[in-house]
Design an enzyme around this catalytic site. Structure first.
Site, mmCIF file in Angstrom:
data_model
loop_
_atom_site.group_PDB
_atom_site.id
_atom_site.type_symbol
_atom_site.label_atom_id
_atom_site.label_comp_id
_atom_site.label_asym_id
_atom_site.label_seq_id
_atom_site.Cartn_x
_atom_site.Cartn_y
_atom_site.Cartn_z
ATOM 1 N N ASP A 389 0.867 -1.156 0.000
ATOM 2 C CA ASP A 389 0.000 0.000 0.000
ATOM 3 C C ASP A 389 0.916 1.221 0.000
ATOM 4 O OD1 ASP A 389 -2.241 1.605 0.470
ATOM 5 O OD2 ASP A 389 -1.773 1.637 2.610
ATOM 6 N N ASP A 771 -1.503 -0.746 5.916
ATOM 7 C CA ASP A 771 -1.761 -0.253 7.264
ATOM 8 C C ASP A 771 -3.225 0.030 7.530
ATOM 9 O OD1 ASP A 771 -1.949 1.993 5.617
ATOM 10 O OD2 ASP A 771 -1.636 3.279 7.354
ATOM 11 N N ASP A 775 -6.638 -2.342 3.224
ATOM 12 C CA ASP A 775 -5.622 -3.324 2.839
ATOM 13 C C ASP A 775 -5.923 -4.707 3.386
ATOM 14 O OD1 ASP A 775 -4.100 -1.231 1.694
ATOM 15 O OD2 ASP A 775 -3.425 -0.692 3.702
#
Lengths: 1183, 292
Positions: A389, A771, A775
């Protein structure tokens, strides 16, 4: 009973009417797996569900048949019982704790109202329909619908740490109709009914309805949503008390429904080990046939002539089976019974090593790394693809308002690093109270979901404001860091958001408070990509709809005919600088429009099934016709050491893909600045709005890259990705695998997971790191999921296998922990197979002299202690082994390929281990038989011939010696513990045999005294150890010397430095340190037309000239040391020179000096281009 | 944590190779010298012997005490699984063995296969049942006087002390259930110590003082009872003296010699390879992957 059979279609919770609620379960929470009476059978059943356990049980049962067992049955029953006991003990203790926890939770007392009676009951007796009373800081025992609270408006705050780990306070709001039910009397007569979905695990959705009276008509039905529900396990905070109606109880609560145990993950190496086990199993069967048949033939041809064997004339029916079965038992040791336990313990230790690793400790967050999944550390060493990410993972997720553009005028664009907050232009415009500027910041101050709080007392803020503007800083608590940054920025510029009441927002503009009635919040979601608020200015009665969101969505919704080109141009500039941008807009709303909207909204909001879609339709219709206010740009800094980490991971042969929700240009910019996409590569965007176009685009790129000798990169947008993941998936895949990296922008969580799945299906090992909540699916899809404990809550961390606090720790997690875990497990597994096969080979070889009768060469005690003690325990200390040092792995990330390409465990390595076992086993036995042959051997002091037991113990002693030396040979990194354990166990062996020798009841009584006092014994020890170990040493020497692998070469280098009294890789480390900052620089903005900028990173190795050590090696150590020091000094000076030169260049060109250190250390090659680019960009921005 | 990473470098491996080859060669020579001092006379007797026969030997050197006298069997699988397990150590220690416990002795459990503890063979099992029953007596041929060989002290002391004890009451020698009336009979104990390989010799008697003289003839009177022809076995007698490494066991000497020579050859070839085509250790040029 009939109700239970029917599937529940909707749940009705009747207040004060327990009869109607009887069909639902009580609030008994059970997390435990066993009851005291079913623990033993259930646990045994579970353990015997595993194939290997069944196999060992079969072996153990066969051993009960004395006719066939080569050794006492205890040799299998003992370890088997031990292993079962160990597993049962662990399960039992875990379950005992669960029982305790359950009991504590179930017996907690709560105050409720049931059937119009207030009463106190235990938690487990609470049922659906009870009205529950909760006080501050209490934990809710079940899911309840908030009715009323100590606050008049029925609001309260909760903390959901137990559910998702988030520690911020979340508001909950009772409906106005129920908020008035403040007293117990009122609640006793409350007859409301809540209608909701049957129990479900979705903690973010609660679409249901409330009837105030059971017989209310459809129109009077009130709708309930997540903002009314208090889930099991959450804590009540900052609120004196609340009353709520119980809807889901016990294990049917949302928390309970989420308690599904996830599938156990198996590592790649686990699967390989299983395959090896099966192979050995097959070999065992083959040997069983060969030896069984030979034994049968020997018996009928030769054995029957031997009177002393007393073979009867007619055999029982099972006799032909006896010999093959004996061999089966003799070889059952080939599959080490303890392997599974050994590996499990090792995995647990690997996980602990990760948890204890202080190198991954982050001072700022006061957090280290944590392995929630203790079983998959080896997979960390085998990763081929990383999916990352962006926000919060590669970047800090600390947002800073940097620039803005209001009605076509840009602020804070003097140079790259200047902030709009310090732009005198902007301050001037605000001081002048220019309406569009004020409106712009009003939008930022109002259109949010931030909660302001004051650090000290509840003193009246607005009074203090004039006196101490600085001191009375408001703390904004926001779930989104972007919002926080925007509200803070507005506040700094004097448009201060000061108070949020249920439907009243207060902002202070120019020290005058203005109040706004909050009519409706049109909330943000990753699908909507925008957020709007509908507010009425209390004084002027004017209604505003403020919106902010992603450029593409907002531009779709603005009023036609506006001048937008400037704003869009600024927006693009911002994005190219790596800033996160939003567009803001507003419109005024008439009273009629408002009424219509509220009507539509209410209707949609009462839906239970498709509420979200209906609401979205209503919102979308309403959010139109905006006047574009301008654009905001927020900076999200890269986390420290991100570029270095990515460089090292890529050098380690790992493909690094970035999957982000951000827009195209931001994604590209971040990719460039974090080394994901160095300047020497070409970037190809995949484009297209339908399948044909996408396919064309893919084909075109494939053609272009065909003859390309450069690295190339692919970037694809979420919308395109969705199409590409369909029919043309194989083409996308083909292209992606060739590319150095793939960047996906504007992706949804599902698309992220889709990309991971696509690569995973190819059999590649994947790791996903992120995080945020978006995700989670990606993290769960990948083989290994890593969560960063960041600012977006802990959702990702809870879904992940490993959590770290900074991105840079990924390097250590994979390169050090992953690689070592893989290295250690592969050794342990292969060594376990080897030593077991070696032992069995000796047994089989011995049977060439026993008429293939299935006789065991070793006695029961030896068999048991060999696998259970003398080889089982010392190998644990292999857990400390390192083939190369940690520093070396960082300096030579290529070494990661050893583990990612499976170099330590494959057919070849297994083949050599097996050959070694067979060679050593056969030779050891043949030598023993040769030396102790019946004709020549005489025991020197009393003339006795050789005895079977004596030979067996002599053989066993030699076997233990061989294994000790083998362990010593295979240990690459010797510490005190290794010495202690490896040699200590040899000493222990001698001591224990000597003790056993003195026990007359044992078979081996007095044997070893005879053996140890016989010179032939010692001569044969030396001889056989040499014969079986010398070829191994020679092979190792030859391969390390003349066909060395990477690890060999690196190890040599380590020893080279040590031998000169330097720390490992001292010189290499110096180079790295001196140039580290160069690698980590933030690269200035790129030119969109110039994807292939020619600023090539100079590999740091070149700075040291060509292989200096060649010369060094030839000189004596002292001179070498001096020369090295001198060279280091020269190197330092050189680096310093380059830096000074660069600074001078900059000053000359009169480019605004940047404060950030990163720019100072730009590479000299690219600094000219880079700074001139910056200059151009800034000039343009200033226009 | 500190630690050492040992390397198999030429400077460490090659000297060790030389050292080991030297040690092995020295040991090989020592062994051969020692072995050459051992005198051994072995003669097969089962071929030409009926129930009783005499065999004459003539030492070519003086054989000094202690001289051990063995009988030697070949192709006899004392290590066969069926055979080796067929005994009860408990019974041999003098404890009474119940019929149920005597299953370990299968197929020689009880007289007439009667299922009663009284009828259990004393001692039970194939090993005891198949005890070697040839007897030997050694005389000087000229004088017909017995040489001073003793049949005491041929069993291990530890066996006499702990492993083999007579039961109480002593087995009746005439009972059909008695196989061995005295468990402490040393020939019996020697037989019960089964051999690990199909060729073996067992100690029969020892000449503790004096010597077998050079060029003197000695007669061994043999009572030939034990059948070996049916399974193609052989029986021999053997006289041997011993040194610090036991008997005439040249196998170990050959092993040391061959390994010593092999190591020497390897050492030389490693040295040559290292000197001619050696590789420089620890050179950064080998870490070439970093440059790409």
């Amino acid at each position: 009973m009939w109700r239970k059979k029917n599937k529940e279609t909707k749940r009705l919770s009747f207040a004060n009417n327990s009869l109607l609620n009887e069909r639902y379960v009580k609030n008994q929470v059970t997390n435990s797996k066993y009851k005291w009476w079913n623990f033993i059978p259930l646990n045994l059943w579970e353990q015997f569900g595993r194939f290997m356990n069944q196999y060992f049980l079969l072996i153990a049962c066969l051993q009960l048949w004395t006719e066939i067992t080569p050794v006492d049955p205890e040799t299998t029953w003992g370890p088997l019982a031990f292993i079962f006991l160990l597993a049962a003990l662990k399960e039992g203790l875990d379950d005992l704790n669960r029982h305790k926890g359950d009991k504590k939770a179930n017996e907690r007392m709560y105050h409720i109202i049931r059937d119009e009676e207030p009463m106190d009951v235990m938690s487990k007796d609470i049922s659906v329909g009870d009205i529950l009373y909760l006080e501050e800081n209490m934990e809710s025992p079940c899911d309840i619908v908030l009715l009323s609270s100590s606050n008049e408006d029925g609001s309260c705050y909760i903390q959901t740490a137990n559910l998702d780990g988030e520690t911020d306070l979340k508001p909950r709001l009772g409906l106005p109709n129920t908020a008035s039910l403040g007293t117990e009397e009122a609640l006793c007569s409350f007859k409301g009914v809540v209608e909701c979905k049957p129990p479900n695990p979705d903690i973010y959705v609660f679409d249901s309805r409330l009837k105030m009276q059971p017989d209310d008509s459809e129109e009077d039905i009130l709708s309930l949503s997540v903002s009314q529900i208090i889930l099991q396990g959450v804590h009540l905070r900052n609120t004196e008390y609340v009353y709520g109606l119980t809807v889901y109880t016990g294990n049917q609560s949302k928390l309970g429904m989420n308690k599904l145990t996830p599938d156990t993950k198996w590592t790649k190496i686990d699967k390989q080990i299983n395959r090896t086990t099966l192979f050995i199993f097959a070999c065992q069967f083959l040997f069983l046939l060969i030896f069984g048949i030979t034994g049968g033939v020997w018996k009928s041809k030769t054995g029957k002539d031997k009177f002393y064997l007393y073979y009867p004339e007619d055999e029982r029916w099972f006799q032909p089976l006896v010999i093959p079965l004996r061999f089966m038992l003799l070889m059952s040791l080939m599959i080490p019974i303890s392997l599974k336990v050994t590996l499990d313990i090792c995995k647990y230790i690997y996980a602990s090593l990760i948890n204890w690793d202080l190198e991954m400790w982050d001072d700022e967050n006061e957090m280290g790394a944590h392995a929630s999944n203790t079983a998959i550390s080896e997979d960390l060493g085998q990763i081929e693809y990383i999916f990352s990410d962006k926000t919060g993972t590669l970047t800090e997720n600390i947002m800073e308002f940097k620039k803005c553009s209001i009605f076509g005028k840009s602020y804070g664009t003097k140079h790259r690093n200047s902030s709009a907050l310090e732009d005198p232009e902007l301050l001037k415009d605000i001081n002048e109270q220019r309406p569009e500027v004020i409106l712009f910041f009003k939008n930022l101050a109002l259109n949010q979901s931030v909660v302001p709080s004051y650090p000290e007392t509840d003193s009246d803020d607005e009074d203090d404001l004039s006196d101490s503007d600085e001191e009375q800083e408001i703390i904004y608590k926001a779930s989104s860091p972007d919002e926080e940054a925007l509200v803070k920025a507005a506040s700094k510029l004097g448009i201060k958001f000061t108070e949020r009441k249920t439907d009243l927002l207060t902002i202070v503009v120019n020290k005058k408070p203005i109040q706004y009635q909050l009519i409706q919040t049109l909330e943000f979601s990753s699908e909507r990509k925008r957020m709007s608020v509908l507010v009425r200015e209390v004084d002027s009665r004017q209604i505003f709809l403020f919106t902010k969101g992603a450029d593409d969505v907002i531009l779709e919704r603005i009023r036609d005919g506006q001048e937008t080109t400037k704003t869009i141009k600024h927006l693009e500039r911002f994005a190219k600088n790596g800033l996160r941008t939003l567009l803001c807009g507003y419109r005024t709303v008439s009273e009629e429009e408002l009424e219509e909207f509220l009507k539509d909204f209410k209707k949609a909001n009462n839906e239970i099934e498709n509420r979200d879609q209906e609401l979205e339709k209503v919102f979308s219709k309403f959010e139109q016709d905006f006047i574009l206010l301008g654009a905001t740009a927020i900076e999200d800094k890269l986390q420290d050491e991100v570029p270095q980490t990515i460089r090292i991971l890529r050098e380690a042969g790992i493909k690094f893909w970035m999957l982000t929700g951000d827009k195209f240009s931001t994604a590209v910019q971040i990719a460039k600045s974090c080394n994901l996409m160095p300047y020497d590569g070409l970037l190809f965007p995949i484009e297209g709005a339908d399948q044909g176009e996408v396919e064309n685009s893919l084909d075109k790129i494939s053609e272009e890259v065909q003859n390309l000798d450069k690295n190339f990169y692919i970037i694809v947008q979420g919308s395109t990705l969705k199409i590409a993941l369909g029919e043309v998936k194989h083409k996308l895949l083909n292209l992606s695998l060739q590319a150095s990296s793939v960047i996906c922008c504007r992706t949804t969580p599902q698309q992220k997971a889709g990309v991971v799945q696509m690569v995973k299906e190819l059999g590649k090992m994947t790791l996903a790191i992120g995080d945020g909540g978006n995700d989670v699916t990606m993290i769960q899809t990948a083989h290994v999921g890593v969560g960063i404990a960041g600012r977006e809550g802990l959702q990702a961390v809870r879904a992940s296998d490993y959590s770290i606090s900074r991105f840079k720790f990924l390097r250590r997690l994979m390169l050090v922990h992953g690689r070592y875990s893989y290295y250690r497990t592969t050794f342990l597994a292969q060594y376990s197979f080897y030593k077991s096969i070696f032992f069995c080979v000796i047994q089989l070889t011995f049977n060439f002299w026993t008429g293939f009768s299935g006789m065991s060469f070793f006695n029961s005690l030896s068999v048991m202690t060999y696998n259970g003690v003398f080889t089982a325990i010392p190998i644990f200390f292999f857990l400390l082994d390192k083939d190369v040092s940690e520093e070396s792995v960082y300096l030579n990330p290529h070494l990661y390929r050893d583990s990612s390409q499976g170099r330590f465990y494959n057919k070849k390595t297994l083949f050599w281990w097996f050959i070694r076992a067979i060679y050593q086993g056969v030779l050891a036995m043949v030598m023993l038989a040769g030396i102790y042959q019946g004709r020549g051997y005489i025991y020197p002091s009393d003339g006795s011939g050789i005895d079977n037991q004596l030979l067996s113990m002599t053989g066993f002693t030699i076997v233990i010696q061989i294994q000790t030396f083998t362990m010593a040979l295979e240990t690459k990194h010797w510490t005190f513990y290794n010495h202690f354990i490896i040699w200590g166990f040899l000493v222990f062996f001698y001591i224990s045999t000597i003790i056993a020798n003195t026990l007359p009841n044992l078979e081996i009584y007095y044997l070893l005294f005879r053996a140890y006092s016989d010179p032939i014994h010692w001569l044969s020890c030396v001889l056989i150890n040499t014969i079986v170990l010398a070829p191994v040493i020679i092979a190792k020497y030859w391969s390390a010397q003349y066909i060395p692998n990477r690890a060999d070469l690196v190890r040599e280098r380590e020893v080279y430095y040590r031998s000169r009294g330097l720390p490992i890789n001292a010189a290499d480390a110096t180079i790295l340190n001196n140039l580290n900052s160069t690698e980590g620089r933030v690269i200035p903005a790129y030119n969109s037309s110039d994807f292939g900028i020619n600023g090539i990173l100079t590999p740091f190795k070149d700075c040291f000239g060509k292989s200096d050590f060649e010369e060094l090696n030839k000189k004596d150590p002292l001179t070498t040391l001096i020369i090295e020091n001198i060279q280091n000094d020269i190197l330092k000076k050189k680096t310093q020179e380059v830096r000074t030169q660069r600074e001078l260049d900059k000053k000359k060109k009169n480019v605004g000096l940047n404060k950030s250190n990163s720019d100072d250390s730009s590479n000299s090659d690219s600094s000219t281009t880079a700074s001139s680019t910056t200059e151009d960009e800034d000039d343009e921005l200033n226009n | 944590m500190g630690g050492k990473n040992p390397l198999l470098t030429p400077k460490c491996v090659i000297p060790f190779c030389y050292l080991f080859s030297a040690i092995f060669l020295v040991l090989a020579i020592t062994l051969f010298v020692s072995i050459s001092k051992v005198d051994e006379i072995t003669q097969r007797y089962d071929k030409d012997c009926t129930t009783k026969c005499n065999i004459t030997i003539e030492p070519t050197k003086d054989m000094l005490a202690p001289v051990y006298f063995y009988y030697q069997l070949t192709n006899y699988h004392q290590n066969h699984r069926k055979y080796i397990k067929s005994r009860s150590d408990k019974q041999l220690r003098g404890e009474t063995l119940s019929y149920a416990d005597s299953s370990v002795c299968d197929p020689i459990r009880s007289y007439d296969d009667k299922e009663s503890t009284k009828e259990v063979y004393e001692p039970c099992g194939l090993v005891a049942w198949s005890k070697f029953n040839d007897t030997f007596s050694i005389m000087e041929e000229s004088t017909q006087k017995s040489v001073g060989f003793t049949e005491k002290g041929i069993a291990w002391e530890s066996d006499l002390d702990e492993k083999f004890k007579n039961p109480d009451p002593l087995p009746d020698p005439d009972s059909p259930t008695t196989i061995q009336s005295n468990y402490q009979d040393e020939h019996f104990i020697v037989w019960m110590r089964v051999a690990p390989l199909p060729t073996f010799r067992k100690l029969y008697a020892i000449l503790k003082t004096g010597k077998l003289e050079k060029n003197k003839k000695y007669t061994i009177q043999i009572e030939n009872n034990y059948p070996v022809h049916q399974f193609e076995g052989t029986k021999s007698i053997s006289f041997s003296t011993s040194t610090w490494i036991g008997g005439k066991n040249s196998a170990i000497g050959w092993c040391y010699l061959v390994i010593g020579l092999l190591l020497l050859a390897l050492s030389i070839s490693f040295t040559l390879k290292h000197l001619l085509w050696g590789r420089e250790l620890g050179n950064s040029k080998y870490l070439s992957w970093n440059k790409n």
